[in-house]
Design an enzyme around this catalytic site. Structure first.
Site, short mmCIF file in Angstrom:
data_model
loop_
_atom_site.label_atom_id
_atom_site.label_comp_id
_atom_site.label_asym_id
_atom_site.label_seq_id
_atom_site.Cartn_x
_atom_site.Cartn_y
_atom_site.Cartn_z
N SER A 298 0.82 -1.21 0.00
CA SER A 298 0.00 0.00 0.00
C SER A 298 0.86 1.27 0.00
O SER A 298 1.56 1.55 -0.97
CB SER A 298 -0.95 -0.04 1.20
N ASP A 309 10.30 5.17 -9.99
CA ASP A 309 9.89 5.64 -11.31
C ASP A 309 10.47 6.99 -11.67
O ASP A 309 10.63 7.32 -12.85
CB ASP A 309 8.36 5.69 -11.40
N LYS A 323 -0.51 -4.17 -3.39
CA LYS A 323 -1.81 -3.58 -3.09
C LYS A 323 -1.88 -2.21 -3.77
O LYS A 323 -1.24 -1.27 -3.32
CB LYS A 323 -2.05 -3.42 -1.59
#
Length: 544
Positions: A298, A309, A323
Site C-alpha cells: 500500500s 519511477d 496492493k
C-alpha cells in the site's frame, strides 16, 4: 489538493484508508436512480419477510451487521466494514495507544492472519511473527465463518497485565505452536529506529504510515543530518501501509519540483487525481535507497514506486505485496464505517501494482505469499514471473513492470545461511525473545548505567558464555541441545539474542543497529551507496 490544468499541485491529500458505500435499506439511505429504488424495495421486502415470517425470532440489527461484510467480500479483498467498536480500535492503532497484545491482523478465509507484529509489543516479545495464523484462543478453537474483527479484538484486547494463550499455525511448522501473551500498553510509533549506520549514512526504519509518521520521519532525517548524514536508507520491510497522505509527504522530501508522485483513477472522474512534488523537499540531493519485502504494501509501495519511477533512488530487497487499491471511508449514522475501494493508484510511470484478486478467488489471493515461497521467488529473482505486457519505463529509461508489487532494482534473496533445524525450533517457540526478557530482568539493575547499544555489546562480548546459557535455557524449555546445528547457527543466534536483549534494556532504537549488522539486504544497500549506484541518471536497467 488544488487543481492546476490537468495537474494537481501538492497541498493536502485524502486519506488512503477511507471508505464509502450506501446500500439502500442497510444504512437507511435511498438511491436516486430507478434501479437503485428497485433494489432498495427488494432489500426491504426480504428483510420484512424474514422479520415477519421466519421460524425463529431474528435480531435484525445483528443480521444487517453480518450481511454488510458479506456484501463487501464479493467486491475485492480490501473493501471492508467496521462496526462502531471496530472503527474506534482501527483509529486507535494509527493514532494513539491501547492495551492489547500488539498485532495487526486481518480475518481472511475464516482465519485470523497476523499481518504485522508491533515492534516492542507483548506479542513480538514472546515470538509471534507476521504471517502467523491464530487458530485457538485460551485453548478453544477460534476459526470459522462466525469470525469477525470485532470478535477477534474482544478476545485479544483486555486489561493491562492480563494474559491470553494463543495457538499459532506457522508455515514452517506442522504442529500448533502455543504462546501465552501478557497484555500491555501498545505504543503507536511509526519510526522504530533512526541511527548512523556508517559515517555519512543514516538509516531509518518505518513500520507503518500513521497519523504521526511524517512528523516522526522528518524529525529522524533532521537529527541524522545534524550527525553528518548525506545519504539515507529508508527501511519499509514489513510495513503494511496506512495513510497514503504520509507516503506522499515523505516522497515529496526527496523529489525536485513537478515530479509525479502518484495518480489515482476510479470509476468516476471525481476519484481521479494526480499529486506532484512541490520542490520544497529538504533532501532532494541526498542519495537514497529504499528497502522492501513481500510484506511492504500500500503506502509503502506508493513511496517506493515514486522513488523508483522518478529514478530518485534504488529499491533493494524482494518484490513487494502488491496492493494498488485506494479505499475511501464514510462513517454511517451509528458511527460504524465502510472502507470501499473507489480507485486504483498508479506509480509515476503508469504502473498499477495491484496483484490479481480475481484469478482463483479470494482464497488464492490470501495464499499468494505462500505461493511465492513455494515457487522459490524469495530465493531467486529468476523465479519472479514478469508480465511482459505490463512493461513501463522510468524517467531515465529503465524498464519496470506492473501487475503485482514493486520489483526491486537490486534483488536480495532471503538469507538462509546459518539457518538450521535448531534455530527454527527456538525461533518457533519464541525462546530467544523469552530468554532475552529473562536476561534483561535479571541484569537490569547491574546494567542500568548502560546507555547505548555499543556499550551493551561490549558487556555481551563473551559469546561462549551467552550462547551456552541460552542453550541450557532452551533445553529446559523443550528444545534439546544439538551442537552440530547450534554451531551452524551460532552467528545468527548470537545476533538475534543480543538484539532482543538490547531492545528489552534500551528500547527499540537499540534493536536494529545490532540486528542490521548481519542483514544482507542492508549490506546490499550500503554496497550500492558506496558504488554510487543510487545517483541518477542511469540508463542501465539491469542493476540487479
Amino acid at each position: 489538493m488544488t487543481n492546476s490544468g490537468n495537474k494537481q499541485s501538492y497541498t493536502w491529500v485524502p486519506l488512503a484508508l477511507a471508505a464509502a458505500l450506501v446500500v439502500g435499506v442497510l444504512i437507511g439511505s435511498h438511491f436516486t436512480t430507478q434501479r437503485s429504488n428497485d433494489l432498495d424495495r427488494k432489500l426491504n421486502n426480504v428483510l420484512g419477510i424474514i422479520s415477519n415470517e421466519y421460524v425463529d425470532n431474528v435480531n435484525m440489527d445483528s443480521l444487517v451487521e453480518l450481511s454488510i461484510p458479506e456484501i463487501l467480500s464479493n467486491l475485492d479483498p480490501h473493501s471492508i466494514y467496521f462496526s462502531a467498536k471496530d472503527l474506534q480500535a482501527a483509529n486507535e492503532e494509527l493514532n494513539g495507544s491501547f492495551s492489547g497484545i500488539g498485532i495487526s491482523f486481518q480475518v481472511m478465509s475464516d482465519t485470523i492472519n497476523v499481518i504485522e507484529v508491533i515492534p516492542g509489543g507483548p506479542a513480538e516479545k514472546v515470538g509471534i511473527l507476521a504471517g502467523d495464523k491464530i487458530i485457538t484462543v485460551n485453548g478453544k478453537p477460534f476459526v470459522g465463518k462466525g469470525l469477525n474483527p470485532n470478535t477477534v479484538k474482544d478476545h485479544l484486547r483486555g486489561a493491562k497485565g492480563s494474559t491470553v494463550k494463543l495457538g499459532i499455525r506457522r508455515n514452517n511448522s506442522e504442529k500448533t505452536i502455543y504462546f501465552t501473551v501478557k497484555r500491555g500498553d501498545i505504543p503507536v510509533k511509526s519510526v522504530d529506529a533512526a541511527y548512523m549506520i556508517e559515517k555519512n549514512t543514516g538509516y531509518v526504519k518505518v513500520n507503518q504510515f500513521g497519523r504521526t509518521t511524517y512528523d516522526e520521519f522528518i524529525t529522524a532525517l533532521g537529527n541524522l543530518k545534524e550527525e553528518g548524514a548525506k545519504r539515507y536508507i529508508v527501511d519499509l520491510r514489513g510495513n503494511g501501509g496506512g495513510y497514503m497522505e504520509m507516503a506522499i509527504l515523505m516522497a515529496n522530501e526527496f523529489l525536485p519540483k513537478d515530479q509525479l508522485i502518484v495518480s489515482t483513477k476510479g470509476r468516476y472522474r471525481r476519484d481521479d487525481s494526480q499529486v506532484w512534488s512541490d520542490g520544497n523537499g529538504k533532501y532532494q540531493d541526498a542519495e537514497l535507497v529504499v528497502l522492501i519485502d513481500e510484506f511492504s504494501a500500500s503506502s509503502s509501495e506508493i513511496f517506493a514506486g515514486a522513488i523508483q519511477d522518478n529514478d530518485r533512488g534504488l529499491i533493494v530487497g524482494c518484490r513487494s505485496f502488491g496492493k494498488g487499491l485506494v479505499q475511501k471511508q464514510f462513517e454511517l449514522p451509528d458511527n460504524s464505517a465502510i472502507r470501499l475501494t473507489i480507485a486504483r493508484y498508479y506509480t509515476p510511470s503508469g504502473r498499477c501494482i495491484q496483484k490479481d484478486y480475481k484469478l482463483g478467488g479470494i482464497d488464492n489471493y490470501d495464499n499468494e505469499l505462500a505461493t511465492r515461497f513455494k515457487n522459490g521467488e524469495l530465493y531467486s529473482r529468476d523465479s519472479i514471473k514478469l508480465d511482459k505486457s505490463k512493461m513501463y519505463k522510468t524517467a531515465h529509461g529503465r524498464v519496470v513492470y506492473g501487475g503485482g508489487g514493486i520489483i526491486p532494482d537490486i534483488f536480495v534473496p532471503v538469507d538462509t545461511s546459518g539457518m538450521s533445524s535448531y534455530f527454527q525450533a527456538v525461533l518457533n517457540a519464541g525462546l530467544m525473545q523469552q530468554y532475552a526478557l529473562l536476561y534483561s530482568e535479571q541484569h537490569r539493575a547491574s546494567l542500568k548505567a548502560i546507555k547505548d547499544y555499543k556499550s551493551l555489546l561490549r558487556v555481551l562480548s563473551d559469546n561462549e558464555t551467552l550462547l551456552n546459557d541460552f542453550v541450557n535455557y532452551a533445553s529446559r524449555n523443550g528444545v534439546p541441545a544439538r551442537w552440530y546445528y547450534i554451531d551452524q547457527s551460532r552467528s545468527l543466534l548470537l545476533t538475534d539474542i543480543k538484539a532482543f536483549i538490547a531492545r528489552d534494556l534500551l528500547g527499540q532504537d537499540a534493536f536494529y543497529p545490532i540486528l542490521n549488522r548481519n542483514d544482507r539486504t542492508v549490506e546490499a544497500a550500503l554496497k550500492a551507496l558506496n558504488r554510487h549506484e543510487a545517483t541518477f541518471p542511469i540508463i542501465d536497467s539491469n542493476l540487479h
